[in-house]
Design a protein around this motif. Structure first.
Motif, PDB file in Angstrom:
ATOM      1  N   VAL A   1       0.834  -1.205   0.000  1.00 40.41           N
ATOM      2  CA  VAL A   1       0.000   0.000   0.000  1.00 40.41           C
ATOM      3  C   VAL A   1       0.867   1.252   0.000  1.00 40.41           C
ATOM      4  CG1 VAL A   1      -1.743   1.310   1.269  1.00 40.41           C
ATOM      5  CG2 VAL A   1      -1.920  -1.182   1.133  1.00 40.41           C
ATOM      6  N   GLY A   2       1.882   1.255   0.856  1.00 38.89           N
ATOM      7  CA  GLY A   2       2.769   2.417   0.928  1.00 38.89           C
ATOM      8  C   GLY A   2       3.504   2.668  -0.381  1.00 38.89           C
ATOM      9  N   LEU A   3       4.034   1.616  -0.998  1.00 39.01           N
ATOM     10  CA  LEU A   3       4.737   1.766  -2.270  1.00 39.01           C
ATOM     11  C   LEU A   3       3.789   2.228  -3.371  1.00 39.01           C
ATOM     12  CD1 LEU A   3       7.053  -1.388  -2.259  1.00 39.01           C
ATOM     13  CD2 LEU A   3       7.755   0.994  -2.052  1.00 39.01           C
ATOM     14  N   PHE A   4       2.587   1.663  -3.376  1.00 41.09           N
ATOM     15  CA  PHE A   4       1.611   2.046  -4.404  1.00 41.09           C
ATOM     16  C   PHE A   4       1.250   3.523  -4.297  1.00 41.09           C
ATOM     17  CE2 PHE A   4      -2.712   2.663  -5.921  1.00 41.09           C
ATOM     18  CZ  PHE A   4      -2.653   2.083  -7.179  1.00 41.09           C
ATOM     19  N   LEU A   5       0.936   3.970  -3.082  1.00 42.90           N
ATOM     20  CA  LEU A   5       0.553   5.374  -2.892  1.00 42.90           C
ATOM     21  C   LEU A   5       1.713   6.316  -3.185  1.00 42.90           C
ATOM     22  CD1 LEU A   5      -1.598   5.090   0.357  1.00 42.90           C
ATOM     23  CD2 LEU A   5      -2.398   5.345  -2.011  1.00 42.90           C
TER      24      LEU A   5
ATOM     25  N   LYS B   1       2.336  -0.136 -15.421  1.00 43.52           N
ATOM     26  CA  LYS B   1       2.523  -1.587 -15.272  1.00 43.52           C
ATOM     27  C   LYS B   1       3.127  -1.918 -13.914  1.00 43.52           C
ATOM     28  CE  LYS B   1       2.859  -5.898 -16.582  1.00 43.52           C
ATOM     29  NZ  LYS B   1       1.651  -6.759 -16.685  1.00 43.52           N
ATOM     30  N   MET B   2       4.054  -1.084 -13.444  1.00 47.43           N
ATOM     31  CA  MET B   2       4.671  -1.307 -12.140  1.00 47.43           C
ATOM     32  C   MET B   2       3.632  -1.203 -11.022  1.00 47.43           C
ATOM     33  SD  MET B   2       7.639   0.917 -10.262  1.00 47.43           S
ATOM     34  CE  MET B   2       6.433   2.184  -9.831  1.00 47.43           C
ATOM     35  N   LEU B   3       2.746  -0.204 -11.105  1.00 45.46           N
ATOM     36  CA  LEU B   3       1.699  -0.038 -10.096  1.00 45.46           C
ATOM     37  C   LEU B   3       0.721  -1.205 -10.114  1.00 45.46           C
ATOM     38  CD1 LEU B   3       0.904   3.780 -10.462  1.00 45.46           C
ATOM     39  CD2 LEU B   3       2.189   2.668  -8.628  1.00 45.46           C
TER      40      LEU B   3
ATOM     41  N   SER C   1      -0.933  -7.236  -7.995  1.00 37.61           N
ATOM     42  CA  SER C   1      -1.296  -8.373  -8.839  1.00 37.61           C
ATOM     43  C   SER C   1      -0.485  -9.618  -8.469  1.00 37.61           C
ATOM     44  CB  SER C   1      -1.075  -8.023 -10.309  1.00 37.61           C
ATOM     45  OG  SER C   1      -1.323  -9.145 -11.133  1.00 37.61           O
ATOM     46  N   LYS C   2      -1.144 -10.756  -8.403  1.00 36.93           N
ATOM     47  CA  LYS C   2      -0.434 -12.016  -8.199  1.00 36.93           C
ATOM     48  C   LYS C   2       0.230 -12.478  -9.493  1.00 36.93           C
ATOM     49  CE  LYS C   2      -3.382 -13.683  -4.429  1.00 36.93           C
ATOM     50  NZ  LYS C   2      -4.267 -14.774  -3.963  1.00 36.93           N
TER      51      LYS C   2
ATOM     52  N   ASN D   1      12.549 -17.177 -16.829  1.00 38.65           N
ATOM     53  CA  ASN D   1      11.662 -16.104 -17.282  1.00 38.65           C
ATOM     54  C   ASN D   1      11.391 -15.089 -16.178  1.00 38.65           C
ATOM     55  OD1 ASN D   1      10.018 -17.668 -15.619  1.00 38.65           O
ATOM     56  ND2 ASN D   1       8.195 -17.305 -16.862  1.00 38.65           N
ATOM     57  N   VAL D   2      12.147 -15.174 -15.081  1.00 36.71           N
ATOM     58  CA  VAL D   2      11.954 -14.278 -13.938  1.00 36.71           C
ATOM     59  C   VAL D   2      12.960 -13.138 -14.025  1.00 36.71           C
ATOM     60  CG1 VAL D   2      11.944 -14.068 -11.433  1.00 36.71           C
ATOM     61  CG2 VAL D   2      11.134 -16.175 -12.504  1.00 36.71           C
ATOM     62  N   ILE D   3      12.460 -11.913 -14.177  1.00 36.91           N
ATOM     63  CA  ILE D   3      13.300 -10.718 -14.264  1.00 36.91           C
ATOM     64  C   ILE D   3      13.298 -10.030 -12.906  1.00 36.91           C
ATOM     65  CG2 ILE D   3      13.610  -8.478 -15.372  1.00 36.91           C
ATOM     66  CD1 ILE D   3      12.246  -9.566 -17.835  1.00 36.91           C
ATOM     67  N   ASN D   4      14.453  -9.921 -12.309  1.00 37.44           N
ATOM     68  CA  ASN D   4      14.581  -9.282 -10.995  1.00 37.44           C
ATOM     69  C   ASN D   4      14.632  -7.765 -11.165  1.00 37.44           C
ATOM     70  OD1 ASN D   4      14.888  -8.912  -8.260  1.00 37.44           O
ATOM     71  ND2 ASN D   4      17.079  -9.364  -8.255  1.00 37.44           N
ATOM     72  N   HIS D   5      13.517  -7.231 -11.618  1.00 44.57           N
ATOM     73  CA  HIS D   5      13.415  -5.791 -11.863  1.00 44.57           C
ATOM     74  C   HIS D   5      11.939  -5.439 -11.925  1.00 44.57           C
ATOM     75  CE1 HIS D   5      15.295  -2.076 -12.462  1.00 44.57           C
ATOM     76  NE2 HIS D   5      15.473  -2.065 -13.777  1.00 44.57           N
ATOM     77  N   PHE D   6      11.621  -4.136 -11.963  1.00 39.94           N
ATOM     78  CA  PHE D   6      10.211  -3.741 -12.038  1.00 39.94           C
ATOM     79  C   PHE D   6       9.781  -3.366 -13.447  1.00 39.94           C
ATOM     80  CE2 PHE D   6      12.783  -0.138 -10.732  1.00 39.94           C
ATOM     81  CZ  PHE D   6      12.395   0.866 -11.603  1.00 39.94           C
ATOM     82  N   PHE D   7      10.707  -3.435 -14.418  1.00 43.08           N
ATOM     83  CA  PHE D   7      10.340  -3.269 -15.815  1.00 43.08           C
ATOM     84  C   PHE D   7      11.365  -3.991 -16.669  1.00 43.08           C
ATOM     85  CE2 PHE D   7      13.418   0.088 -15.353  1.00 43.08           C
ATOM     86  CZ  PHE D   7      13.974   0.274 -16.606  1.00 43.08           C
ATOM     87  N   CYS D   8      11.089  -4.104 -17.958  1.00 41.50           N
ATOM     88  CA  CYS D   8      11.974  -4.829 -18.872  1.00 41.50           C
ATOM     89  C   CYS D   8      13.112  -3.920 -19.322  1.00 41.50           C
ATOM     90  CB  CYS D   8      11.193  -5.320 -20.084  1.00 41.50           C
ATOM     91  SG  CYS D   8      10.037  -6.656 -19.710  1.00 41.50           S
ATOM     92  N   ASP D   9      14.274  -4.149 -18.757  1.00 41.85           N
ATOM     93  CA  ASP D   9      15.465  -3.406 -19.136  1.00 41.85           C
ATOM     94  C   ASP D   9      16.463  -4.383 -19.749  1.00 41.85           C
ATOM     95  OD1 ASP D   9      17.070  -1.250 -19.512  1.00 41.85           O
ATOM     96  OD2 ASP D   9      17.639  -0.993 -17.420  1.00 41.85           O
ATOM     97  N   LEU D  10      17.415  -3.864 -20.501  1.00 43.36           N
ATOM     98  CA  LEU D  10      18.332  -4.734 -21.236  1.00 43.36           C
ATOM     99  C   LEU D  10      19.270  -5.542 -20.340  1.00 43.36           C
ATOM    100  CD1 LEU D  10      19.145  -5.702 -24.007  1.00 43.36           C
ATOM    101  CD2 LEU D  10      20.731  -3.784 -24.179  1.00 43.36           C
ATOM    102  N   PRO D  11      19.971  -4.946 -19.363  1.00 37.19           N
ATOM    103  CA  PRO D  11      20.890  -5.753 -18.541  1.00 37.19           C
ATOM    104  C   PRO D  11      20.229  -6.948 -17.853  1.00 37.19           C
ATOM    105  CG  PRO D  11      21.371  -3.425 -18.276  1.00 37.19           C
ATOM    106  CD  PRO D  11      20.110  -3.503 -19.080  1.00 37.19           C
TER     107      PRO D  11
END
Length: 242
Positions: free
Chosen positions: A25-29, A80-82, A87-88, A172-182
């Motif tokens: 909740v805190g991160l979303f707000l 998408k991050m929000l 989202s599960k 297929n698991v990306i340890n990030h909050f969006f699709c970045d190249l590295p």
């Protein structure tokens, strides 16, 4: 990691910012507030520049494009991050991931070149004010802005084409909050030497060119101010002497 674990993927999983339920909740707000402020500030800046005739100058022309690019790349990532915070299913399709990376990279590179162009614009305005509007004509402004977008598009297209050539991924698991190249390259099973070399080369080239333009422009501005200051003192001394 064995070769048998490498597969072609149809989607990726974005881990996001945190998996702690108490922080959702805190991160979303927090990020919703930041995004809302950026959204209103950038669109408000663009609208104000468009409707106010007094702001139809080269400086505000480039500033409106900077606001537009800033609005675009925040809108590419934050919604998408929000959505993923609560989202599960944090999945994003392979195509969606590539599109997100391409658009984000295009906006970031374009913004860097816009900052360099704005530094040059300030140099012309301060060091040659009488010919400023003639030098920074509407045609030149459009050409410079188009060049920034072109550089962003080409650089991103190079990375995208090479990323699309990666046939298999170990996860297929990306340890990030969006699709970045590295993060994408870290999951690749094939040889990514060319991808890493071009990423390093393009990044160094873009940063070097823009930093040189920015530093040169502002150093010349400082030199102009100091020269003008000492010239006035010299003329003042000559006046009192005679």
């Amino acid at each position: 990691m064995g070769k048998e674990n490498c597969t072609a993927l149809a989607e990726f999983i974005l881990l996001g910012l945190s998996d702690v339920p108490e922080l959702r909740v805190g991160l979303f707000l927090l990020f919703l507030l930041i995004y809302g402020v950026m959204f209103l500030a950038n669109l408000g800046m663009i609208a104000l520049i468009q409707v106010c005739f007094q702001l139809h100058t080269p400086m505000y022309f480039f500033l409106s494009h900077l606001s537009f690019v800033d609005f675009c790349y925040s809108s590419i990532i934050v919604p998408k991050m929000l959505a993923n915070i609560f989202s599960k299913d944090k999945a994003i399709s392979f195509l969606g991931c590539m599109v997100q990376f391409y658009l984000f990279c295009t906006c970031v590179v374009t913004e860097v070149f816009l900052l360099a162009v704005m530094a040059y614009d300030r140099f012309v305005a301060i060091c040659n004010p009488l010919l400023y509007m003639v030098t920074m004509s509407q045609k030149l402004r459009v050409e410079l802005a188009s060049c920034c977008y072109f550089c962003g598009t080409v650089c991103s297209l190079i990375h995208l084409c090479l990323a699309l050539r990666i046939p298999f991924y170990r996860s297929n698991v990306i340890n990030h909050f969006f699709c970045d190249l590295p993060p994408l390259l870290s999951l690749a099973c094939s040889n990514i030497t060319l991808n890493e070399a071009l990423l390093f080369l393009v990044t160094i080239l873009n940063e070097s060119v823009t930093i040189v333009i920015i530093l040169t422009s502002y150093l010349l501005i400082l030199f102009f101010f100091n020269f003008d200051y000492f010239l006035k003192i010299y003329l003042l001394l000559l006046y009192f002497k005679f």
